[in-house]
Write an enzyme that holds these catalytic residues in place. Structure first.
Site, short mmCIF file in Angstrom:
data_model
loop_
_atom_site.label_atom_id
_atom_site.label_comp_id
_atom_site.label_asym_id
_atom_site.label_seq_id
_atom_site.Cartn_x
_atom_site.Cartn_y
_atom_site.Cartn_z
N THR A 13 -5.88 13.33 -29.66
CA THR A 13 -5.40 12.11 -30.32
C THR A 13 -4.09 12.32 -31.07
OG1 THR A 13 -7.62 11.24 -30.55
CG2 THR A 13 -6.02 10.42 -32.10
N SER A 58 -9.39 16.01 -24.86
CA SER A 58 -10.19 17.25 -24.82
C SER A 58 -11.55 17.08 -24.16
CB SER A 58 -10.34 17.85 -26.22
OG SER A 58 -11.33 17.19 -26.96
N SER A 59 -11.94 15.84 -23.86
CA SER A 59 -13.19 15.68 -23.10
C SER A 59 -13.00 16.16 -21.66
CB SER A 59 -13.66 14.23 -23.14
OG SER A 59 -12.61 13.38 -22.79
N THR A 89 -10.29 16.55 -30.83
CA THR A 89 -11.44 16.95 -31.66
C THR A 89 -12.74 17.01 -30.86
OG1 THR A 89 -11.73 14.63 -32.27
CG2 THR A 89 -10.47 16.01 -33.79
N ASP A 90 -12.84 16.24 -29.78
CA ASP A 90 -14.14 16.11 -29.09
C ASP A 90 -14.73 17.46 -28.68
OD1 ASP A 90 -13.91 13.40 -29.41
OD2 ASP A 90 -13.47 12.96 -27.30
N THR A 280 -31.58 25.83 -32.68
CA THR A 280 -32.22 24.63 -33.23
C THR A 280 -31.36 23.39 -33.00
OG1 THR A 280 -33.05 23.54 -35.22
CG2 THR A 280 -31.26 25.12 -35.56
N CYS A 282 -31.49 21.02 -35.06
CA CYS A 282 -31.13 20.55 -36.41
C CYS A 282 -29.65 20.85 -36.63
CB CYS A 282 -31.93 21.29 -37.48
SG CYS A 282 -33.69 20.98 -37.39
N1 ASP Z 1 -10.82 12.02 -27.29
C1 ASP Z 1 -9.92 12.76 -28.17
C2 ASP Z 1 -9.90 14.20 -27.71
O1 ASP Z 1 -10.81 14.92 -27.99
C3 ASP Z 1 -10.38 12.63 -29.56
C4 ASP Z 1 -9.54 13.38 -30.56
O2 ASP Z 1 -8.57 14.03 -30.28
O3 ASP Z 1 -9.88 13.29 -31.75
O4 ASP Z 1 -8.96 14.60 -27.08
#
Ligand code: ASP
Length: 346
Positions: A13, A58-59, A89-90, A280, A282
């Site tokens: 992002t 990143s997905s 972040t993903d 876990t 959790c």
């Molecule tokens: N879908 C984005 C990614 O992981 C989300 C992000 O960057 O926060 O590339």
């Protein structure tokens, strides 16, 4: 001496803009990222940037992307004091896990960061995350050694050990948490390092010990237990010869339903020379298969405890161990042993 930091831009992002036609977020060029942050010059660092592959959400990350990032760090290892990996972040926690195992003998900072809103958006978190990540990558202690010579995630004013962190929130700026290991630094008007939690802060950054071990074998299956899981869905997965390790997210301290079909299938899996690992489901805590009767059968059949590893740290560790030819008892012992600070040994 001028600190040298290499920025490795992989996408996410932070570096995205809205596509005029579809309205969806797409990646844009790295030069634009740097032009939007003229204040970076104030750090006084030499900052260079590379894009090891076309920037991605990143997905879409695959093990070859981890290898390519690790390779870039290895190739530039002696020319820079630290590295910042700009990443979505993903799947950032998976990449951090994989890099922590691949970069053996690492003595320089590798800081992954990204953002919840793109750079250039009002209220964006990109500016702070990126600027401080770069500052951390070049930070040195009184002896001139790197302050954080390990793979980390920096996000929303906190620096975490990379293989201890998970993405916890898809919306809040505080997107990452590290439930089983304290933050390595907290950032306010000053950066407060927690030296006692940082790996070997006083070791010099000797290139001789650093070694790239980028083997990865994705022959692992993951399964999350839930009430009502059905034999017809689970057994075919365990019968498939493709996977050599099964990573099972168990209940609480490592408990599982005691359905005979499930226990028989797991027993057969292990008897065929393969490995079952328990972590876990959790958010925090650890596996202790000696605590409840519902875990006794698992322990007796030889299920390996992943202790307090996150799912991300465990799955990337297993892929890395398989990719580096660990088998049998050596594989099982290495899973429940701390290799790069990813688990707490008792
Ligand atoms: N879908 C984005 C990614 O992981 C989300 C992000 O960057 O926060 O590339």
């Amino acid at each position: 001496m001028i600190r040298r930091v290499l920025l490795i831009y992989t996408g996410g992002t932070l570096g995205m803009v809205r596509d005029e036609h579809s309205g969806a977020l797409i990646s844009f060029a790295l030069d634009d990222v740097l032009h939007k942050l003229p204040e970076l010059k104030a750090l006084g660092y030499q900052l260079d940037a590379i894009t090891p592959f076309h920037p991605i959400d990143s997905s879409q990350v695959e093990p070859h992307h981890w290898q390519s990032i690790a390779q870039s760090i290895a190739e530039h290892y002696s020319s820079y004091d630290g590295f910042v990996v700009l990443h979505g972040t993903d799947t950032m926690a998976y990449t951090a896990g994989a890099l922590s195992y691949m970069l053996d003998g690492l003595a320089k900072p590798v800081i992954l960061t990204g953002s919840q809103l793109p750079l250039g958006y009002p209220r964006t978190d990109a500016r702070e995350n990126l600027t401080t990540a770069i500052e951390l990558a070049g930070a040195i202690n009184a002896n001139g050694h790197p302050r954080v010579p390990e793979v980390c995630i920096y996000f929303d004013y906190r620096l975490f050990r990379g293989n201890r962190a998970s993405k916890f929130d898809s919306d809040k700026f505080q997107a990452f948490q590290s439930p089983n290991y304290p933050a390595l630094a907290e950032v306010g008007t000053a950066i407060r390092f927690q030296d006692r939690y940082i790996r070997s802060t006083n070791e010099p950054a000797t290139e001789s010990v650093f070694k790239l071990r980028k083997g990865i074998d994705p022959g692992v299956a993951g399964i999350r237990l839930f009430p009502g899981m059905s034999k017809s869905v689970v057994v075919p997965l365990l019968e498939s010869p493709e996977n050599r390790v099964l990573l099972m997210e168990t209940f609480g301290m490592g408990n599982a339903p005691t359905h005979p079909w499930l226990l028989d299938a797991l027993r057969q899996y292990i008897n065929s020379g393969r490995t079952v690992v328990s972590v876990t489901q959790c958010r925090g805590g650890y596996v202790d298969m000696g605590r409840y009767h519902s875990a006794t059968a698992l322990r007796e059949m030889g299920v390996v405890s992943g202790r307090d590893m996150t799912f991300e740290a465990a799955i990337t560790k297993i892929m890395w161990l398989l990719g580096n030819d660990y088998t049998g008892i050596e594989l099982e012992n290495s899973i429940s042993k701390g290799l790069k600070g990813e688990l707490t040994e008792t």
